[in-house]
Design a protein around this motif. Sequence first.
Motif, PDB file in Angstrom:
ATOM      1  N   ASP B   5      24.211 -22.169 -25.515  1.00  0.00           N
ATOM      2  CA  ASP B   5      24.770 -22.656 -24.258  1.00  0.00           C
ATOM      3  C   ASP B   5      25.184 -21.466 -23.386  1.00  0.00           C
ATOM      4  O   ASP B   5      26.204 -20.834 -23.651  1.00  0.00           O
ATOM      5  CB  ASP B   5      25.973 -23.556 -24.574  1.00  0.00           C
ATOM      6  CG  ASP B   5      26.555 -24.201 -23.329  1.00  0.00           C
ATOM      7  OD1 ASP B   5      25.905 -24.131 -22.260  1.00  0.00           O
ATOM      8  OD2 ASP B   5      27.663 -24.753 -23.414  1.00  0.00           O
ATOM      9  N   GLN B   6      24.345 -21.181 -22.384  1.00  0.00           N
ATOM     10  CA  GLN B   6      24.640 -20.089 -21.419  1.00  0.00           C
ATOM     11  C   GLN B   6      24.973 -18.776 -22.149  1.00  0.00           C
ATOM     12  O   GLN B   6      25.955 -18.101 -21.835  1.00  0.00           O
ATOM     13  CB  GLN B   6      25.824 -20.484 -20.520  1.00  0.00           C
ATOM     14  CG  GLN B   6      25.546 -21.652 -19.596  1.00  0.00           C
ATOM     15  CD  GLN B   6      24.628 -21.272 -18.446  1.00  0.00           C
ATOM     16  OE1 GLN B   6      24.804 -20.245 -17.790  1.00  0.00           O
ATOM     17  NE2 GLN B   6      23.602 -22.080 -18.223  1.00  0.00           N
ATOM     18  N   VAL B   7      24.131 -18.451 -23.086  1.00  0.00           N
ATOM     19  CA  VAL B   7      24.422 -17.296 -23.947  1.00  0.00           C
ATOM     20  C   VAL B   7      23.869 -15.997 -23.341  1.00  0.00           C
ATOM     21  O   VAL B   7      22.695 -15.905 -22.994  1.00  0.00           O
ATOM     22  CB  VAL B   7      23.825 -17.498 -25.356  1.00  0.00           C
ATOM     23  CG1 VAL B   7      23.975 -16.224 -26.187  1.00  0.00           C
ATOM     24  CG2 VAL B   7      24.524 -18.660 -26.051  1.00  0.00           C
ATOM     25  N   SER B   8      24.759 -15.017 -23.215  1.00  0.00           N
ATOM     26  CA  SER B   8      24.349 -13.669 -22.799  1.00  0.00           C
ATOM     27  C   SER B   8      24.746 -12.692 -23.901  1.00  0.00           C
ATOM     28  O   SER B   8      25.731 -12.911 -24.608  1.00  0.00           O
ATOM     29  CB  SER B   8      25.050 -13.255 -21.504  1.00  0.00           C
ATOM     30  OG  SER B   8      24.656 -14.109 -20.461  1.00  0.00           O
ATOM     31  N   SER B  20      20.188 -13.163 -21.250  1.00  0.00           N
ATOM     32  CA  SER B  20      20.932 -13.516 -20.052  1.00  0.00           C
ATOM     33  C   SER B  20      20.969 -15.035 -19.875  1.00  0.00           C
ATOM     34  O   SER B  20      19.928 -15.671 -19.642  1.00  0.00           O
ATOM     35  CB  SER B  20      20.264 -12.846 -18.836  1.00  0.00           C
ATOM     36  OG  SER B  20      20.898 -13.253 -17.666  1.00  0.00           O
ATOM     37  N   ARG B  21      22.131 -15.605 -20.038  1.00  0.00           N
ATOM     38  CA  ARG B  21      22.384 -17.038 -19.798  1.00  0.00           C
ATOM     39  C   ARG B  21      21.300 -17.946 -20.396  1.00  0.00           C
ATOM     40  O   ARG B  21      20.728 -18.788 -19.699  1.00  0.00           O
ATOM     41  CB  ARG B  21      22.511 -17.285 -18.294  1.00  0.00           C
ATOM     42  CG  ARG B  21      23.701 -16.579 -17.679  1.00  0.00           C
ATOM     43  CD  ARG B  21      23.901 -16.934 -16.239  1.00  0.00           C
ATOM     44  NE  ARG B  21      25.142 -16.387 -15.755  1.00  0.00           N
ATOM     45  CZ  ARG B  21      26.329 -16.976 -15.904  1.00  0.00           C
ATOM     46  NH1 ARG B  21      26.421 -18.121 -16.529  1.00  0.00           N
ATOM     47  NH2 ARG B  21      27.421 -16.406 -15.435  1.00  0.00           N
ATOM     48  N   VAL B  22      21.049 -17.768 -21.646  1.00  0.00           N
ATOM     49  CA  VAL B  22      20.024 -18.570 -22.322  1.00  0.00           C
ATOM     50  C   VAL B  22      20.645 -19.889 -22.773  1.00  0.00           C
ATOM     51  O   VAL B  22      21.678 -19.901 -23.433  1.00  0.00           O
ATOM     52  CB  VAL B  22      19.460 -17.810 -23.550  1.00  0.00           C
ATOM     53  CG1 VAL B  22      18.533 -18.722 -24.357  1.00  0.00           C
ATOM     54  CG2 VAL B  22      18.731 -16.563 -23.096  1.00  0.00           C
ATOM     55  N   THR B  23      19.987 -20.972 -22.383  1.00  0.00           N
ATOM     56  CA  THR B  23      20.439 -22.298 -22.825  1.00  0.00           C
ATOM     57  C   THR B  23      19.237 -23.031 -23.419  1.00  0.00           C
ATOM     58  O   THR B  23      18.209 -23.167 -22.747  1.00  0.00           O
ATOM     59  CB  THR B  23      21.010 -23.105 -21.637  1.00  0.00           C
ATOM     60  OG1 THR B  23      22.149 -22.422 -21.138  1.00  0.00           O
ATOM     61  CG2 THR B  23      21.407 -24.510 -22.070  1.00  0.00           C
ATOM     62  N   GLU B  57      28.767 -13.664 -23.677  1.00  0.00           N
ATOM     63  CA  GLU B  57      29.194 -14.899 -22.993  1.00  0.00           C
ATOM     64  C   GLU B  57      28.519 -16.080 -23.661  1.00  0.00           C
ATOM     65  O   GLU B  57      27.478 -15.923 -24.291  1.00  0.00           O
ATOM     66  CB  GLU B  57      28.725 -14.881 -21.519  1.00  0.00           C
ATOM     67  CG  GLU B  57      29.562 -14.062 -20.577  1.00  0.00           C
ATOM     68  CD  GLU B  57      28.941 -14.072 -19.186  1.00  0.00           C
ATOM     69  OE1 GLU B  57      28.422 -15.116 -18.768  1.00  0.00           O
ATOM     70  OE2 GLU B  57      28.967 -13.010 -18.548  1.00  0.00           O
ATOM     71  N   GLY B  58      29.071 -17.277 -23.436  1.00  0.00           N
ATOM     72  CA  GLY B  58      28.435 -18.484 -23.933  1.00  0.00           C
ATOM     73  C   GLY B  58      28.737 -18.766 -25.388  1.00  0.00           C
ATOM     74  O   GLY B  58      29.533 -18.054 -26.022  1.00  0.00           O
ATOM     75  N   GLU B 219      15.573 -13.371 -20.447  1.00  0.00           N
ATOM     76  CA  GLU B 219      15.764 -14.719 -19.875  1.00  0.00           C
ATOM     77  C   GLU B 219      14.778 -15.692 -20.503  1.00  0.00           C
ATOM     78  O   GLU B 219      13.625 -15.320 -20.775  1.00  0.00           O
ATOM     79  CB  GLU B 219      15.547 -14.677 -18.362  1.00  0.00           C
ATOM     80  CG  GLU B 219      16.688 -13.982 -17.635  1.00  0.00           C
ATOM     81  CD  GLU B 219      16.483 -13.999 -16.135  1.00  0.00           C
ATOM     82  OE1 GLU B 219      15.794 -14.897 -15.628  1.00  0.00           O
ATOM     83  OE2 GLU B 219      16.994 -13.073 -15.479  1.00  0.00           O
TER      84      GLU B 219
END
Lengths: 293, 231
Positions: B5-8, B20-23, B57-58, B219
């Motif tokens: 969930d929104q993993v950076s 970068s912001r992988v969901t 993050e995430g 990404e």
Amino acid sequence: MSLLHALSEHLQSALASMRANLTAVLSTLTTITLTLLVLGAVLLAGQNLNRTLAGLERQVEVAAFLEPGADGPALLKHAEGMAGVAQAELLSPEQVLAEMTRDYPYTAEAAQLAGNPFPATLRLRVTSVDQTRVVAAAAGMLRGVESVEFGAGYVDQALGTLRTLRAAGGLLIGLLLGGTLFSILNAVQVSMYARRGEINVMRLLGARRSFVQGPHLIEGLLLGLGGAALAGIILLPVAGLLSARAAELVPALPLLQGTGPLLTLWLQLAALGAGVGLLGGWLASGRYLRELE
Amino acid sequence: MIHFDQVSLQYPSTRTLALSRVTTEVARGEFVYLIGHSGAGKSSFMSLLLKRALPTEGEVRVAGEPLNRYRGGRVSVLRRRMGIIFQENMLLPQLTAYQNVAFALRVTEAPRVSSLGTWNERVGTALRLVGLEHKRAALPRQLSQGEQQRVAIARAVVGAPALLLADEPTGNLDPENSRDVLRVLERVNESGTTVLVATHARELVESRRHRTLTLRRGELVRDDAEGGYEL
């Protein structure tokens, strides 16, 4: 998996690892043996020194000279109950003169001319040297005591020497134990580095830290115990011979004699070796795993 | 099974933004490819699942549990629920194929007898699954590269994990051995295990199609249920 089975597996892993790194193991074992040998010698010397000093301490006395007409028996009873007093004795003026005449024969002639100059005396033996001043001060305060004497210079010097020797011995023991610890740290790290591939796989498969560390704790333990055993094999016969020879030359020295104290010393070395070995194994393996993760 | 969930992920030492912001989500029982060029973030994705790295993050979850719950000694609990295969098979050279597979049971302190069978039965089943039961006594150096990788797969699945992660499992193999390994991974998947394969082997992804996630410079740029290799 039962505890016994796990221990057996860890022991086998530790032995396999030690066989694979035989040079490092032998080098560490030699260092540990030498260190524990010196440590054992220091402990033995320390114990003998303590016995000699304790013998000297027992000879330290405080002499309280009584006023004429003082109640000697009452003062003796009081002195026996004083803190720091191991033994008290009341000497009459005649007993003191007899002792002085024995040590200094001309005293008898002086007494014949001028009469017995010695007062009745309370002789107090202290429980330890550092109690001497306390006992002397307390005795000096007693009603009926004219003056007090003790070997102030000797007592201060003995106390100073005792403290210095004990501090130096403690420091030396600390340094030697530190040296042993670093040797074991080094050996375990070499062993873990040699097994790094296997350890990496173990961690990735989900092995617990304690499971990975187990063989290395045992390795440290075996190194510590092995070093202590070898040190004892060298030290004990040598110490036995030396103390027997010293006893022949200076019978008054209260040196440790017989196999009992020497075996106790060996057990102490084994306990120290085992403790330092376990600590070294635990610290080294823990640090290695932290670096890996 | 897997939930990003929104993993950076940014590596502090190099300041490189690896993800970068992988969901995305991978459902239980799926077979999924994770593709991308070298440096696209495939290994970082795997490292997060293995808890070898922490997201900047995430949140990452496996089987519904956030991975930040697994700390210190609990990381080993997480890893016991997964099987892991790398490009280098990481077999122990002094152990036979059988012993290498049993090694996984030994180091995870698995009970000698459980509902899954005895150690011997479990190792036998795992070796049968990868088609190497007849080579149980062989040392790794007596096996081909492909066979070694299949032993590594047996070691990864002997603990009956719910999730199998394979990071470039065919990277060192020729096409024929690569296909063999992939077929084994599909068999593992058919037994109910979720399989995630990070690879850049185009012919493999094209020849046996499964859902494919494509990473580019950290990404997630494509999620194709039909599969196929498109970067």
